[in-house]
Motif scaffolding. Structure first.
Motif, PDB file in Angstrom:
ATOM      1  N   ARG A  76       0.997  -1.055   0.156  1.00  9.90           N
ATOM      2  CA  ARG A  76      -0.197  -0.075  -0.165  1.00  9.90           C
ATOM      3  C   ARG A  76       0.763   1.141  -0.064  1.00  9.90           C
ATOM      4  NH1 ARG A  76      -3.184   2.079   4.097  1.00  9.90           N
ATOM      5  NH2 ARG A  76      -5.436   2.953   3.493  1.00  9.90           N
ATOM      6  N   PRO A  77       1.564   1.591  -1.083  1.00  7.10           N
ATOM      7  CA  PRO A  77       2.777   2.346  -1.281  1.00  7.10           C
ATOM      8  C   PRO A  77       2.307   3.790  -0.751  1.00  7.10           C
ATOM      9  CG  PRO A  77       2.316   1.618  -3.355  1.00  7.10           C
ATOM     10  CD  PRO A  77       1.635   0.773  -2.268  1.00  7.10           C
ATOM     11  N   ARG A  78       1.197   4.292  -1.409  1.00 11.85           N
ATOM     12  CA  ARG A  78       0.883   5.750  -1.324  1.00 11.85           C
ATOM     13  C   ARG A  78      -0.326   6.041  -0.238  1.00 11.85           C
ATOM     14  NH1 ARG A  78       3.184   5.658  -6.597  1.00 11.85           N
ATOM     15  NH2 ARG A  78       5.044   7.116  -6.277  1.00 11.85           N
ATOM     16  N   GLY A  79      -0.592   4.994   0.499  1.00 14.27           N
ATOM     17  CA  GLY A  79      -1.925   4.859   1.532  1.00 14.27           C
ATOM     18  C   GLY A  79      -3.194   4.634   0.530  1.00 14.27           C
ATOM     19  N   SER A  80      -4.140   5.355   1.040  1.00 11.29           N
ATOM     20  CA  SER A  80      -5.385   5.058   0.314  1.00 11.29           C
ATOM     21  C   SER A  80      -5.517   5.952  -1.159  1.00 11.29           C
ATOM     22  CB  SER A  80      -6.680   5.355   0.933  1.00 11.29           C
ATOM     23  OG  SER A  80      -8.017   5.511   0.463  1.00 11.29           O
ATOM     24  N   GLU A  81      -5.639   5.359  -2.293  1.00 12.09           N
ATOM     25  CA  GLU A  81      -5.777   6.116  -3.497  1.00 12.09           C
ATOM     26  C   GLU A  81      -7.186   6.854  -3.671  1.00 12.09           C
ATOM     27  OE1 GLU A  81      -4.160   6.056  -6.962  1.00 12.09           O
ATOM     28  OE2 GLU A  81      -2.172   5.030  -5.978  1.00 12.09           O
ATOM     29  N   ARG A  82      -8.326   6.015  -3.022  1.00  9.40           N
ATOM     30  CA  ARG A  82      -9.550   6.690  -2.890  1.00  9.40           C
ATOM     31  C   ARG A  82      -9.580   7.937  -2.210  1.00  9.40           C
ATOM     32  NH1 ARG A  82     -14.316   2.528  -1.134  1.00  9.40           N
ATOM     33  NH2 ARG A  82     -14.517   1.881  -3.384  1.00  9.40           N
ATOM     34  N   LEU A  83      -8.914   7.954  -1.177  1.00 11.88           N
ATOM     35  CA  LEU A  83      -8.999   9.089  -0.186  1.00 11.88           C
ATOM     36  C   LEU A  83      -8.306  10.393  -1.014  1.00 11.88           C
ATOM     37  CD1 LEU A  83     -10.168   9.817   2.421  1.00 11.88           C
ATOM     38  CD2 LEU A  83      -7.795   9.230   3.471  1.00 11.88           C
ATOM     39  N   GLY A  84      -7.027   9.712  -1.614  1.00 16.77           N
ATOM     40  CA  GLY A  84      -6.239  10.609  -2.615  1.00 16.77           C
ATOM     41  C   GLY A  84      -7.319  11.539  -3.653  1.00 16.77           C
ATOM     42  N   TRP A  85      -7.870  10.716  -4.295  1.00 17.14           N
ATOM     43  CA  TRP A  85      -8.862  11.255  -5.239  1.00 17.14           C
ATOM     44  C   TRP A  85     -10.185  12.115  -4.813  1.00 17.14           C
ATOM     45  CZ3 TRP A  85      -7.699  11.940 -10.303  1.00 17.14           C
ATOM     46  CH2 TRP A  85      -6.695  11.089 -10.669  1.00 17.14           C
ATOM     47  N   ALA A  86     -10.337  11.587  -3.550  1.00 11.84           N
ATOM     48  CA  ALA A  86     -11.491  12.596  -2.878  1.00 11.84           C
ATOM     49  C   ALA A  86     -10.995  13.905  -2.408  1.00 11.84           C
ATOM     50  CB  ALA A  86     -11.898  11.896  -1.591  1.00 11.84           C
ATOM     51  N   THR A  87      -9.661  13.959  -2.036  1.00 10.83           N
ATOM     52  CA  THR A  87      -9.016  15.129  -1.659  1.00 10.83           C
ATOM     53  C   THR A  87      -9.014  16.027  -3.223  1.00 10.83           C
ATOM     54  OG1 THR A  87      -7.497  13.918  -0.123  1.00 10.83           O
ATOM     55  CG2 THR A  87      -6.722  16.225  -0.851  1.00 10.83           C
ATOM     56  N   TYR A  88      -8.395  15.478  -4.101  1.00 10.14           N
ATOM     57  CA  TYR A  88      -8.762  16.210  -5.337  1.00 10.14           C
ATOM     58  C   TYR A  88      -9.982  16.775  -5.757  1.00 10.14           C
ATOM     59  CZ  TYR A  88      -8.170  17.189 -10.370  1.00 10.14           C
ATOM     60  OH  TYR A  88      -8.126  17.800 -11.547  1.00 10.14           O
ATOM     61  N   VAL A  89     -11.013  16.014  -5.759  1.00 10.97           N
ATOM     62  CA  VAL A  89     -12.438  16.308  -6.115  1.00 10.97           C
ATOM     63  C   VAL A  89     -12.863  17.521  -5.223  1.00 10.97           C
ATOM     64  CG1 VAL A  89     -14.600  15.591  -6.363  1.00 10.97           C
ATOM     65  CG2 VAL A  89     -12.942  14.230  -7.349  1.00 10.97           C
ATOM     66  N   LEU A  90     -12.601  17.359  -4.015  1.00 15.07           N
ATOM     67  CA  LEU A  90     -13.252  18.324  -2.926  1.00 15.07           C
ATOM     68  C   LEU A  90     -12.625  19.492  -3.041  1.00 15.07           C
ATOM     69  CD1 LEU A  90     -13.435  15.766   0.175  1.00 15.07           C
ATOM     70  CD2 LEU A  90     -15.289  16.966  -1.011  1.00 15.07           C
ATOM     71  N   LEU A  91     -10.960  19.508  -3.214  1.00 14.80           N
ATOM     72  CA  LEU A  91     -10.183  20.725  -3.141  1.00 14.80           C
ATOM     73  C   LEU A  91     -10.545  21.588  -4.251  1.00 14.80           C
ATOM     74  CD1 LEU A  91      -8.001  21.963  -1.432  1.00 14.80           C
ATOM     75  CD2 LEU A  91      -6.601  21.287  -3.596  1.00 14.80           C
ATOM     76  N   ASN A  92     -10.744  20.841  -5.687  1.00 13.04           N
ATOM     77  CA  ASN A  92     -11.077  21.621  -6.946  1.00 13.04           C
ATOM     78  C   ASN A  92     -12.410  22.005  -7.104  1.00 13.04           C
ATOM     79  OD1 ASN A  92      -8.350  21.981  -8.371  1.00 13.04           O
ATOM     80  ND2 ASN A  92      -8.152  19.809  -7.832  1.00 13.04           N
ATOM     81  N   GLY A  93     -13.368  21.101  -6.501  1.00 18.27           N
ATOM     82  CA  GLY A  93     -14.881  21.287  -6.573  1.00 18.27           C
ATOM     83  C   GLY A  93     -15.240  22.557  -5.794  1.00 18.27           C
ATOM     84  N   GLY A  94     -14.586  22.356  -4.432  1.00 17.57           N
ATOM     85  CA  GLY A  94     -14.710  23.728  -3.584  1.00 17.57           C
ATOM     86  C   GLY A  94     -14.191  24.944  -3.872  1.00 17.57           C
ATOM     87  N   LEU A  95     -13.126  24.854  -4.581  1.00 20.04           N
ATOM     88  CA  LEU A  95     -12.530  26.204  -5.062  1.00 20.04           C
ATOM     89  C   LEU A  95     -13.308  26.636  -6.120  1.00 20.04           C
ATOM     90  CD1 LEU A  95     -10.117  28.130  -4.883  1.00 20.04           C
ATOM     91  CD2 LEU A  95      -8.731  26.687  -6.315  1.00 20.04           C
ATOM     92  N   LEU A  96     -13.776  25.796  -7.079  1.00 15.01           N
ATOM     93  CA  LEU A  96     -14.585  26.254  -8.321  1.00 15.01           C
ATOM     94  C   LEU A  96     -15.768  26.962  -7.832  1.00 15.01           C
ATOM     95  CD1 LEU A  96     -14.372  26.379 -11.341  1.00 15.01           C
ATOM     96  CD2 LEU A  96     -15.547  23.979 -11.346  1.00 15.01           C
ATOM     97  N   LEU A  97     -16.511  26.286  -6.865  1.00 14.87           N
ATOM     98  CA  LEU A  97     -17.840  26.814  -6.492  1.00 14.87           C
ATOM     99  C   LEU A  97     -17.556  28.045  -5.581  1.00 14.87           C
ATOM    100  CD1 LEU A  97     -19.539  23.815  -4.425  1.00 14.87           C
ATOM    101  CD2 LEU A  97     -20.164  24.877  -6.782  1.00 14.87           C
ATOM    102  N   ARG A  98     -16.192  28.500  -5.071  1.00  7.25           N
ATOM    103  CA  ARG A  98     -15.944  29.446  -4.582  1.00  7.25           C
ATOM    104  C   ARG A  98     -15.901  30.680  -5.335  1.00  7.25           C
ATOM    105  NH1 ARG A  98     -11.956  31.720  -0.069  1.00  7.25           N
ATOM    106  NH2 ARG A  98     -12.661  33.719  -0.043  1.00  7.25           N
ATOM    107  N   VAL A  99     -15.079  30.288  -6.660  1.00  9.21           N
ATOM    108  CA  VAL A  99     -14.963  31.414  -7.806  1.00  9.21           C
ATOM    109  C   VAL A  99     -16.297  31.604  -8.222  1.00  9.21           C
ATOM    110  CG1 VAL A  99     -14.021  31.641 -10.128  1.00  9.21           C
ATOM    111  CG2 VAL A  99     -12.609  30.398  -8.295  1.00  9.21           C
ATOM    112  N   VAL A 100     -17.237  30.886  -8.422  1.00 18.44           N
ATOM    113  CA  VAL A 100     -18.482  31.221  -9.017  1.00 18.44           C
ATOM    114  C   VAL A 100     -19.614  31.794  -8.061  1.00 18.44           C
ATOM    115  CG1 VAL A 100     -20.640  30.286 -10.006  1.00 18.44           C
ATOM    116  CG2 VAL A 100     -18.337  29.347 -10.674  1.00 18.44           C
ATOM    117  N   ALA A 101     -19.429  31.312  -6.878  1.00 19.39           N
ATOM    118  CA  ALA A 101     -20.535  31.880  -5.838  1.00 19.39           C
ATOM    119  C   ALA A 101     -20.190  33.278  -5.135  1.00 19.39           C
ATOM    120  CB  ALA A 101     -20.967  30.806  -4.835  1.00 19.39           C
TER     121      ALA A 101
END
Lengths: 143, 135
Positions: A73-98
């Motif tokens: 399990r070299p890099r921990g949870s891949e799923r958690l890594g992708w969740a980080t990516y989606v949440l960070l960018n989704g949240g930032l995009l929502l901020r720019v619009v809202a």
């Protein structure tokens, strides 16, 4: 370089380009007939740099370069890594619009979008730390 | 990753969480007003993320990956990097709490002086390790 790191770094470059473009627009706003709501994007300009560019670049490189957890399990949870990516960018995009939308029409539904944006970015930070914390250690020696 | 870098990185993760927590409260407060006093946390939000997260992580990773010497101590003047982590975190706390709690300009200035000390101490420790392949 793992796929998640590539996504983080390429998205970081897009955020930097967006921030610089926005910076030009904000600089020209007083002298050109640009839309009035543009001035409300000033916080988004800073956050595109600090969250979208700097923090995202760090997240991507840490996922790639920090000591591995184990061979299995070299890099921990891949799923958690992708969740980080989606949440960070989704949240930032929502901020720019809202953020400008909420400033132009306060008290409406856009306020809740900002709350969702805040929650998503906070969850991204939590998910990142949960995943990266076990990798802050000595080099993996197979034990 | 050496033990000292682990301290730097884990502290930076702590500031990342603290800074994002305050940032999320400030942003949510813009959308749905929670409490006007929340805005007084803005200086801490900035300090914790710029210095606590980004600068501290950078120093920790630099101590880890800058070129090492062939002979012990392989990372050179370790004491300077230890002094730097203490000064940096004391400075960050003094600046952020000074601004948030209204401790006055002297508290913030003293915190900044500690941060300058951290930068100088770390630079002194790392300087001999900034070399080319030939050493």
């Amino acid at each position: 370089m793992p796929p998640l790191t590539r996504w983080h770094i390429k998205t970081a470059f897009i955020s930097l380009a967006a921030a610089m473009t926005l910076g030009v627009a904000l600089a020209l706003a007083p002298v050109l007939p640009l839309p009035g709501w543009l001035v409300y994007l000033s916080p988004a300009f800073f956050h595109l740099i600090m969250v979208g560019w700097v923090t995202q670049m760090i997240f991507g490189v840490i996922f790639w370069m920090f000591p591995i957890v184990s061979r299995a399990r070299p890099r921990g949870s891949e799923r958690l890594g992708w969740a980080t990516y989606v949440l960070l960018n989704g949240g930032l995009l929502l901020r720019v619009v809202a953020e400008p939308a909420n400033s132009v029409a306060p008290g409406g539904g856009w306020g809740w979008v900002l709350v969702a944006s805040a929650l998503m970015q906070w969850l991204a930070a939590v998910a990142f730390v949960v995943n990266a914390w076990p990798r802050v250690k000595e080099k993996y020696r197979g034990e | 990753m050496p033990r000292l870098s682990q301290w730097y990185v884990k502290l930076s993760f702590g500031y990342l969480l603290a800074g994002f927590t305050v940032g999320a409260l400030l942003l949510a407060n813009k959308g749905r007003p929670l409490h006007p006093a929340l805005w007084s946390l803005l200086p801490a939000h900035i300090e914790w993320l710029l210095l606590g997260w980004v600068a501290q992580l950078t120093l920790g990773v630099a101590f880890w990956i800058l070129p090492r010497f062939w002979q012990a101590p392989r990372r050179g003047r370790t004491t300077g990097a230890v002094v730097a982590i203490v000064l940096l975190n004391a400075g960050i706390l003094l600046v952020s709490l000074g601004a948030v709690l209204g401790l006055g300009a002297w508290a913030v200035a003293a915190g900044r002086l500690l941060e300058i000390g951290a930068a100088a101490s770390f630079a002194h420790a790392a300087w001999p390790r900034i070399v080319g392949r030939a050493g």
